[in-house]
Structure formats: C-alpha cells, structure tokens
Write a protein that holds these residues in place. Structure first.
Motif, PDB file in Angstrom:
ATOM      1  N   ASN A 118       0.831  -1.205   0.000  1.00 27.46           N
ATOM      2  CA  ASN A 118       0.000   0.000   0.000  1.00 27.46           C
ATOM      3  C   ASN A 118       0.862   1.249   0.000  1.00 27.46           C
ATOM      4  O   ASN A 118       0.585   2.207  -0.719  1.00 27.46           O
ATOM      5  CB  ASN A 118      -0.941   0.014   1.208  1.00 27.46           C
ATOM      6  N   HIS A 119       1.900   1.242   0.799  1.00 26.50           N
ATOM      7  CA  HIS A 119       2.799   2.399   0.860  1.00 26.50           C
ATOM      8  C   HIS A 119       3.482   2.611  -0.493  1.00 26.50           C
ATOM      9  O   HIS A 119       3.620   3.747  -0.958  1.00 26.50           O
ATOM     10  CB  HIS A 119       3.849   2.212   1.944  1.00 26.50           C
ATOM     11  N   ALA A 120       3.917   1.519  -1.106  1.00 27.35           N
ATOM     12  CA  ALA A 120       4.599   1.616  -2.402  1.00 27.35           C
ATOM     13  C   ALA A 120       3.674   2.216  -3.456  1.00 27.35           C
ATOM     14  O   ALA A 120       4.054   3.147  -4.180  1.00 27.35           O
ATOM     15  CB  ALA A 120       5.090   0.238  -2.844  1.00 27.35           C
ATOM     16  N   ALA A 121       2.456   1.713  -3.532  1.00 27.85           N
ATOM     17  CA  ALA A 121       1.509   2.200  -4.547  1.00 27.85           C
ATOM     18  C   ALA A 121       1.112   3.649  -4.280  1.00 27.85           C
ATOM     19  O   ALA A 121       0.982   4.441  -5.209  1.00 27.85           O
ATOM     20  CB  ALA A 121       0.276   1.308  -4.581  1.00 27.85           C
ATOM     21  N   ARG A 122       0.936   3.995  -3.009  1.00 24.88           N
ATOM     22  CA  ARG A 122       0.585   5.378  -2.678  1.00 24.88           C
ATOM     23  C   ARG A 122       1.718   6.324  -3.054  1.00 24.88           C
ATOM     24  O   ARG A 122       1.487   7.419  -3.566  1.00 24.88           O
ATOM     25  CB  ARG A 122       0.234   5.500  -1.196  1.00 24.88           C
TER      26      ARG A 122
ATOM     27  N   TYR B 143      -4.263   7.550  -3.386  1.00 25.70           N
ATOM     28  CA  TYR B 143      -3.878   8.514  -2.362  1.00 25.70           C
ATOM     29  C   TYR B 143      -4.713   8.313  -1.102  1.00 25.70           C
ATOM     30  O   TYR B 143      -4.198   8.342   0.010  1.00 25.70           O
ATOM     31  CB  TYR B 143      -4.038   9.944  -2.883  1.00 25.70           C
ATOM     32  N   PHE B 144      -6.009   8.109  -1.262  1.00 24.43           N
ATOM     33  CA  PHE B 144      -6.899   7.923  -0.116  1.00 24.43           C
ATOM     34  C   PHE B 144      -7.147   6.454   0.194  1.00 24.43           C
ATOM     35  O   PHE B 144      -7.102   6.046   1.347  1.00 24.43           O
ATOM     36  CB  PHE B 144      -8.248   8.620  -0.361  1.00 24.43           C
TER      37      PHE B 144
ATOM     38  N   PHE C  62     -11.326   1.355   1.569  1.00 20.72           N
ATOM     39  CA  PHE C  62      -9.945   0.938   1.829  1.00 20.72           C
ATOM     40  C   PHE C  62      -9.557  -0.235   0.935  1.00 20.72           C
ATOM     41  O   PHE C  62     -10.320  -1.184   0.756  1.00 20.72           O
ATOM     42  CB  PHE C  62      -9.758   0.547   3.294  1.00 20.72           C
ATOM     43  N   LEU C  63      -8.376  -0.131   0.367  1.00 18.66           N
ATOM     44  CA  LEU C  63      -7.823  -1.193  -0.484  1.00 18.66           C
ATOM     45  C   LEU C  63      -6.593  -1.785   0.178  1.00 18.66           C
ATOM     46  O   LEU C  63      -5.718  -1.054   0.636  1.00 18.66           O
ATOM     47  CB  LEU C  63      -7.383  -0.625  -1.834  1.00 18.66           C
ATOM     48  N   GLU C  64      -6.522  -3.108   0.197  1.00 18.68           N
ATOM     49  CA  GLU C  64      -5.313  -3.794   0.631  1.00 18.68           C
ATOM     50  C   GLU C  64      -4.684  -4.371  -0.632  1.00 18.68           C
ATOM     51  O   GLU C  64      -5.202  -5.315  -1.223  1.00 18.68           O
ATOM     52  CB  GLU C  64      -5.640  -4.904   1.626  1.00 18.68           C
ATOM     53  N   LEU C  65      -3.595  -3.764  -1.069  1.00 16.84           N
ATOM     54  CA  LEU C  65      -2.983  -4.167  -2.323  1.00 16.84           C
ATOM     55  C   LEU C  65      -2.074  -5.370  -2.127  1.00 16.84           C
ATOM     56  O   LEU C  65      -1.445  -5.531  -1.085  1.00 16.84           O
ATOM     57  CB  LEU C  65      -2.185  -3.007  -2.916  1.00 16.84           C
ATOM     58  N   ASP C  66      -1.991  -6.175  -3.162  1.00 23.08           N
ATOM     59  CA  ASP C  66      -1.082  -7.314  -3.136  1.00 23.08           C
ATOM     60  C   ASP C  66       0.145  -7.010  -4.000  1.00 23.08           C
ATOM     61  O   ASP C  66       0.261  -5.923  -4.580  1.00 23.08           O
ATOM     62  CB  ASP C  66      -1.796  -8.592  -3.602  1.00 23.08           C
TER      63      ASP C  66
END
Length: 129
Positions: free
Chosen positions: A27-31, A92-93, A102-106
């Motif tokens: 999530n941090h990487a994508a944001r 961003y959000f 909320f998204l939890e990215l893989d």
C-alpha cells in the motif's frame, strides 16, 4: 534543480516507492507511486500553467491534471497511460485511510503501479521537467 521542487520531491517519492515495494509494504509503495505521478504532473502545471491552472495544484485527480497538460502541450497521453492514471488516482486515499473504500494491495497490484510509474518517467519526464 531546487531540492523542494515538485520535480525533486516526485523523484524522491519514486525512490521511496521502490524501497517500500522491496519491504513488501505494498500500500505504501503504490501510494508513493501515485504521489510521484501527481507531483511530476503538477511540476509542469506549476512551471507552465496559466493563472486558472493553479487550482489543479490542490487536487489529487491525476486524469484531470493530465488532461490539462495535454491541452497545454498539445499532446495525447497513450490510452494505457490514461488507464493507469485513472487506476492510481484513488490510491492517495484508498490505500491510506480505513473505511468502506480501503484497499489492501497485493504484490501484483503494487508491482503494476511501480512498473507504470517507472515507464511514465521514461516516456514523459523530459517533457514534464
């Protein structure tokens, strides 16, 4: 180049995104990829925009910013690039705050965001500098 310019901060975001991805903090990487894209686009608006364009500096809407840059530069971003800008617009959000969206990215989703950001940098950085 000013160390606190949109351009400089954008490139620091992309470096940080790579570190976050390696640490499996997807999530941090994508944001941070979203932030890279936002700042690299805003850099052009800040440097070359007209008076009314400065309102775009307060939005996170990547497609809207990109659309104005297309007008200013008389260019067309590639269809795939516009798709990814729309996709990353909400990161961003949605990767940062709890709630219904909320998204939890893989791994795959974060890798797509990182790969796109690097590709965007290669294709457009010189024109947006």
């Amino acid at each position: 180049m000013n160390e606190n310019s949109y351009y400089s901060l954008a490139n620091k975001d992309l470096i940080a995104a790579e570190h976050m991805f390696k640490a499996e903090l997807y999530n941090h990487a994508a944001r941070l990829c979203q932030q890279y894209l936002e700042k690299i686009l805003k850099n052009y608006i800040f440097q070359n925009g007209e008076e009314g364009d400065y309102l775009l500096l307060s939005t996170h809407n990547l497609p809207k910013i990109a659309s104005r840059i297309e007008e200013l530069l008389n260019i067309k971003f590639e269809k795939d690039d516009l798709y990814h800008l729309r996709l990353l617009k909400d990161y961003y959000f949605d990767t940062n705050y709890p709630g219904d969206n909320f998204l939890e990215l893989d791994y795959k989703m974060a890798k797509e965001a990182l790969d796109f950001s690097k590709s965007f940098k290669e294709k457009y950085e010189e024109v947006l500098k």
